[in-house]
Write an enzyme that holds these catalytic residues in place. Structure first.
Site, PDB file in Angstrom:
ATOM      1  N   HIS A   1      40.059  26.545  37.863  1.00 35.44           N
ATOM      2  CA  HIS A   1      41.403  26.804  38.388  1.00 35.44           C
ATOM      3  C   HIS A   1      42.056  25.452  38.644  1.00 35.44           C
ATOM      4  O   HIS A   1      41.589  24.690  39.500  1.00 35.44           O
ATOM      5  CB  HIS A   1      41.342  27.624  39.669  1.00 35.44           C
ATOM      6  CG  HIS A   1      42.696  27.838  40.277  1.00 35.44           C
ATOM      7  ND1 HIS A   1      43.765  28.321  39.556  1.00 35.44           N
ATOM      8  CD2 HIS A   1      43.181  27.602  41.530  1.00 35.44           C
ATOM      9  CE1 HIS A   1      44.837  28.392  40.333  1.00 35.44           C
ATOM     10  NE2 HIS A   1      44.496  27.946  41.531  1.00 35.44           N
TER      11      HIS A   1
ATOM     12  N   ASP B   1      44.957  23.408  39.913  1.00 37.55           N
ATOM     13  CA  ASP B   1      46.173  23.061  40.638  1.00 37.55           C
ATOM     14  C   ASP B   1      46.595  21.680  40.153  1.00 37.55           C
ATOM     15  O   ASP B   1      45.862  20.707  40.341  1.00 37.55           O
ATOM     16  CB  ASP B   1      45.913  23.025  42.142  1.00 37.55           C
ATOM     17  CG  ASP B   1      45.334  24.337  42.653  1.00 37.55           C
ATOM     18  OD1 ASP B   1      46.054  25.336  42.604  1.00 37.55           O
ATOM     19  OD2 ASP B   1      44.174  24.339  43.093  1.00 37.55           O
TER      20      ASP B   1
ATOM     21  N   ASP C   1      44.994  32.808  42.356  1.00 38.07           N
ATOM     22  CA  ASP C   1      45.181  32.325  43.727  1.00 38.07           C
ATOM     23  C   ASP C   1      46.610  32.485  44.198  1.00 38.07           C
ATOM     24  O   ASP C   1      47.052  31.816  45.122  1.00 38.07           O
ATOM     25  CB  ASP C   1      44.759  30.846  43.807  1.00 38.07           C
ATOM     26  CG  ASP C   1      44.527  30.385  45.233  1.00 38.07           C
ATOM     27  OD1 ASP C   1      44.332  31.244  46.118  1.00 38.07           O
ATOM     28  OD2 ASP C   1      44.549  29.166  45.471  1.00 38.07           O
TER      29      ASP C   1
ATOM     30  N   HIS D   1      51.763  27.464  43.024  1.00 37.64           N
ATOM     31  CA  HIS D   1      51.788  27.858  44.433  1.00 37.64           C
ATOM     32  C   HIS D   1      51.641  26.688  45.393  1.00 37.64           C
ATOM     33  O   HIS D   1      52.278  26.672  46.441  1.00 37.64           O
ATOM     34  CB  HIS D   1      50.714  28.924  44.711  1.00 37.64           C
ATOM     35  CG  HIS D   1      49.365  28.599  44.192  1.00 37.64           C
ATOM     36  ND1 HIS D   1      48.926  29.030  42.967  1.00 37.64           N
ATOM     37  CD2 HIS D   1      48.345  27.883  44.699  1.00 37.64           C
ATOM     38  CE1 HIS D   1      47.696  28.599  42.750  1.00 37.64           C
ATOM     39  NE2 HIS D   1      47.329  27.898  43.791  1.00 37.64           N
TER      40      HIS D   1
END
Length: 910
Positions: A14, A16, A126, A351
């Site tokens: 994941h 980010d 997420d 996010h």
């Protein structure tokens, strides 16, 4: 154990792009990860596949530094070993606009298709809660599933709950949108890292798998168990094939495979039980204790949300429709520039970015991206407006007065619009190329006669207008075929009320020399601090609050616009008020007043509060932060030291206004606090309505019984509305994404204007001094009363229009193909909200989109003034669908289901 038990291990990371480290530090780690992935796949055929986090931007980020790896990467993608798409980035669903979510899917598909197959996986690992229309977006994108980590109980990780009362019986569920669209939902009940770092050592592997198999079986409805091998910024597990061989030896009754989402879904669907839970609408973790929902990211660094609202609106509601019109007049639609501008904007939509919950360096870079995207949009806008305005026939203005200076006002919303517009005109212009000296130029500019002029509309009616002489100004043209052309000019700013500009249309005006007199005169002041038009009356009290009377319903709303200040000892993710603290408010605090505008078309009053509030939290907060005390358990109070906070409010009422506009400027010198504006409704309602992605969602005023957090704040986009029989109050905003309907006996709508905190929060201590938002901030809202139906009474249309700036530009006196009052499209169903007009890159067709706000069937009756040659129903990916019959005159009718998002393609001759 059933011999059919299967462990699907899916490798991923994941990613980010930015969070607790600045972007480039994460970027370097991404390069290392991708280098390792490609090398591992090259030498280890048993390392079967890797899911690239559902976002194609990873490919861009990697190849930016490693362009020489493109061929190898592309081959692995085409071989199905590296799986990409469907998104461009993994966005926050609540804080990004409806159309931004669509562009995200469109551009993700567009980029993934260049390499081969697009992953049809609805991936939200997420995302901080999910909007209700996501199932419809998935279905319209050819996706029949959604994988997510948050939103329903149990939620996993930092939203984990262990008690009963789950919203879903299993980690597999049916998720249904308001329109009836259904997808198979897969909840990462044990989080998207439950198969992370699988041991190779037998003893460690036995402990690992005993626990992991039991954890998955606790929630799974079948023996097809999902294990996500990766986590945030997780390097790939290069020895995974060996770890899988170890697991097979230890558990001969279980089949362990290095799987992928397609294979997993196929296996699960074959064994799904009939009694899956059905979850409808929004997924907002309402069945949890409310302390870990991350909802207050909606108010972290509000300035980012404001910049995002402006950037999204410029692209989707102004630049795209105007560029579409300009393309009909022969100007090429700049697909490449729109893609670049959207990508630059969407790089701020992950996010941890748009939520404002990263370190300060991240958010500084976001400001630059917002500005870059807006600059591109403004350039497209300027070029498009010039093409259209120069095609408007303005010759008729010569009969209304001498020396006409025409201008064109554009309404790029989906409803007819009236309101106050400002536009700058050059009354005289001298180019340096013509040999004028600086002295001569200055003299001639000063001698320009501005007297004796009046503003007239396309019918020759004089209308009230305020003229501000801006004096001599420098400017320049950048022609397509010449070097830059500098000039000096005498510039004025005209401010007036534009009335009844057609939806997605334009109206021409001209400033002419004439003795015509406006028919409308007078004032909107009916008392010292009383503003009034035909619809509304506003009575401002000594403390700056106001009473609003809706003349249609007779409903009176009192104590509107009081400001509230409370301490905040939470973090960028969550708000926490100090225990036992009583909120401070401006109720009873004397304000000063000044009339700013008193014209026939608008009245404005300045209200100033000189307030003192605590300077910060007490020193104990720093200690609790450093000791990683979980924010609900913090005991810090506010400091006894006070600092001044000046609040300047401007209340405005337009002559044709349906609401009261509020502009608030805060001079924030305090830390660790939250400021809200309060709007008591005094309406009897147990629920409220709120604008969200492609819907107006209905939410309960009182949270679920499991909710323990005293605060029940939530996300909004354009507005929130409380309504009862015969009356309602809508509060619209620009980029203020957090609100709460207070349980205070008055159903008060509280809108967060500013939240100041000093740390990121989450898994460690990350100071964020810039999140204290010290300095001056300006926010805008509009309070719109209605008679009980926000749709039918036009309050929601007004709130949507509040989001969109007026566009106005000077033009010349010219023959033209466009009438002085014109719109290319007309439609008539009030429950349909217009969302988008753009051009399809492959077909050149105009793509128009609406969504049904209501829970009943609607009919889209569309007519066009364009030479349309065909029309068809499409989806959000702009795929050609069923052909629609165009009647004579370019009319068509289309049934629209409740809450349906409908896209039409129209072929028009150019």
């Amino acid at each position: 154990m059933d011999q059919s038990r299967k462990a699907h291990i899916i490798s991923h990371t994941h990613w980010d792009r930015e969070w607790y480290l600045p972007y480039e530090k994460h970027h370097v780690r991404l390069i290392e990860l991708m280098d390792s992935l490609l090398a591992t796949m090259e030498k280890e055929p048993e390392y079967r596949s890797f899911f690239l986090d559902g976002q194609t931007i990873i490919i861009e980020d990697y190849l930016q530094v490693r362009p020489e790896k493109k061929e190898q990467l592309e081959q692995l993608i085409r071989d199905g070993r590296i799986i990409i798409g469907p998104w461009y980035i993994l966005q926050d669903a609540f804080l990004t606009s409806s159309e931004a979510n669509v562009r995200n899917m469109q551009i993700g598909h567009q980029d993934a298709e260049k390499y081969g197959t697009v992953a049809k996986i609805g991936y939200f690992p997420d995302t901080f809660g999910l909007t209700g229309q996501i199932p419809q977006l998935m279905v319209q994108s050819g996706i029949d599933n959604a994988f997510f980590g948050r939103g329903v109980k149990p939620t996993g990780f930092n939203n984990t709950v262990s008690d009963g009362g789950y919203e879903s019986s299993f980690s597999e569920l049916m998720w249904e949108g308001p329109d009836g669209s259904k997808v198979l939902g897969i909840l990462f009940a044990n989080w998207y890292s439950n198969g992370n770092e699988v041991p190779v050592d037998k003893e460690e592997a036995k402990k690992f798998w005993d626990r992991k198999l039991a954890d998955a079986e606790k929630y799974a409805s079948t023996q097809e168990l999902l294990y996500m091998n990766g986590c945030d910024h997780q390097p790939i597990q290069t020895d995974l094939p060996e770890a899988i061989r170890t697991a097979k030896e230890l558990y001969p009754d279980t089949e362990f495979i290095h799987s992928n989402f397609d294979d997993y879904l196929k296996a699960v669907r074959e064994k799904l039980p009939q009694d899956l839970s059905s979850v409808k609408g929004e997924l907002r973790s309402q069945r949890t204790d409310g302390w870990g929902t991350l909802v207050n990211t909606a108010s972290a660094r509000v300035y980012l949300k404001q910049m995002n609202q402006r950037g999204q609106t410029l692209l989707e509601k102004v630049a795209e429709p105007l560029a579409s019109y300009a393309s009909l007049l022969g100007r090429e639609y700049p697909h490449h520039l729109f893609t670049y501008a959207w990508k630059t904007l969407m790089q701020n939509h992950p996010h941890d970015s748009i939520c404002g919950c990263s370190v300060d360096e991240v958010h500084r870079e976001m400001v630059t991206r917002f500005e870059k995207s807006a600059h591109v949009a403004e350039n497209i806008l300027d070029d498009s407006v010039r093409v259209i305005a120069d095609a408007v026939n303005t010759t008729a203005f010569a009969q209304y007065g001498e020396d006409p200076l025409p201008l064109v006002v554009f309404n790029t919303t989906g409803w007819s619009r009236s309101g106050t517009v400002s536009v700058e005109l050059d009354a005289e212009r001298l180019y340096f190329r013509d040999g004028f000296s600086i002295k001569e130029t200055s003299r001639r500019m000063k001698d320009v006669d501005l007297s004796g002029r009046v503003l007239v509309d396309a019918q020759g009616q004089a209308i009230p207008c305020t003229v501000e002489d801006l004096g001599q100004q420098f400017g320049y043209d950048l022609p397509d075929d010449k070097f830059r052309q500098p000039y000096m000019c005498r510039r004025v700013r005209l401010t007036f009320e534009a009335t009844d500009i057609p939806a997605m249309g334009l109206s021409a005006y001209a400033w002419v020399k004439s003795d015509r007199k406006p028919a409308v005169t007078g004032t909107l002041f009916s008392g010292v601090r009383v503003l009034e038009n035909e619809l509304l009356k506003v009575d401002i009290a000594e403390d700056g609050s106001f009473t609003l009377t809706d003349k249609k319903s007779g409903q009176v709303y009192r104590d509107l616009g009081i400001y509230e200040d409370t301490g905040d000892i939470g973090n960028e993710y969550m708000y926490k008020q100090p225990d036992g603290e009583q909120p401070l408010t401006t109720k009873g605090l004397a304000a000063t007043f000044r009339v700013l505008e008193d014209t026939p078309y608008r009245a404005s009053v300045e209200i100033v509060h000189n307030w003192s509030i605590p300077a910060s939290a007490e020193a104990k907060l720093d200690e609790e932060q450093r000791e990683l005390v979980y924010y609900p358990y913090r005991k810090s109070q506010r400091s006894a030291e006070l600092v001044p906070m000046t609040i300047r409010t401007v209340l405005s009422l337009n002559r044709s206004g349906k609401g009261v506009e509020i502009e608030t400027t805060l001079d924030n010198r305090a830390k660790d606090h939250r400021v809200r504006a309060l709007f008591p409704t005094d309406l009897d309602a147990s629920f409220h309505f709120v604008d969200s992605m492609f819907e107006v969602a209905k939410r309960n005023n009182v949270p679920a019984k499991e909710w323990e957090n005293p605060s029940n704040t939530a996300h909004q986009q354009a507005f929130v509305d409380v309504a009862s029989e015969g009356a309602g109050l809508t509060v619209a905003n620009l980029g203020l994404n957090e609100y709460e309907v207070l349980r205070d006996g008055r159903n008060t709508i509280a809108v967060t204007l500013l939240r100041a905190v000093g740390e990121l929060g989450d898994w460690g201590y990350f100071p964020t001094p810039e999140a204290q938002c010290l300095g001056e901030y300006t926010v805008r809202m509009e309070v719109i009363p209605h008679q009980g139906s926000g749709i039918g009474d036009g309050a929601y249309a007004e709130a949507y229009q509040f989001q969109v700036p007026w566009t106005a530009v000077q033009t010349g006196v010219q023959e033209g193909t466009i009438a002085p009052v014109f719109t290319p499209f007309e439609w008539n169903d009030g429950s349909l909200a217009f969302s988008s007009l753009k051009v399809n890159a492959k077909t050149g067709d105009l793509m128009l989109r609406w969504y049904n706000l209501a829970g009943n069937d609607a009919e889209l009756n569309l007519s066009t003034a364009l030479p349309a040659t065909g029309a068809y129903k499409s989806d959000i990916l702009e795929t050609k669908g069923a052909r629609l019959e165009l009647a004579e005159g370019g009319n068509l009718s289309l049934a629209v289901k409740p809450y349906e998002i409908v896209t039409l393609g129209v072929r028009a001759a150019r």
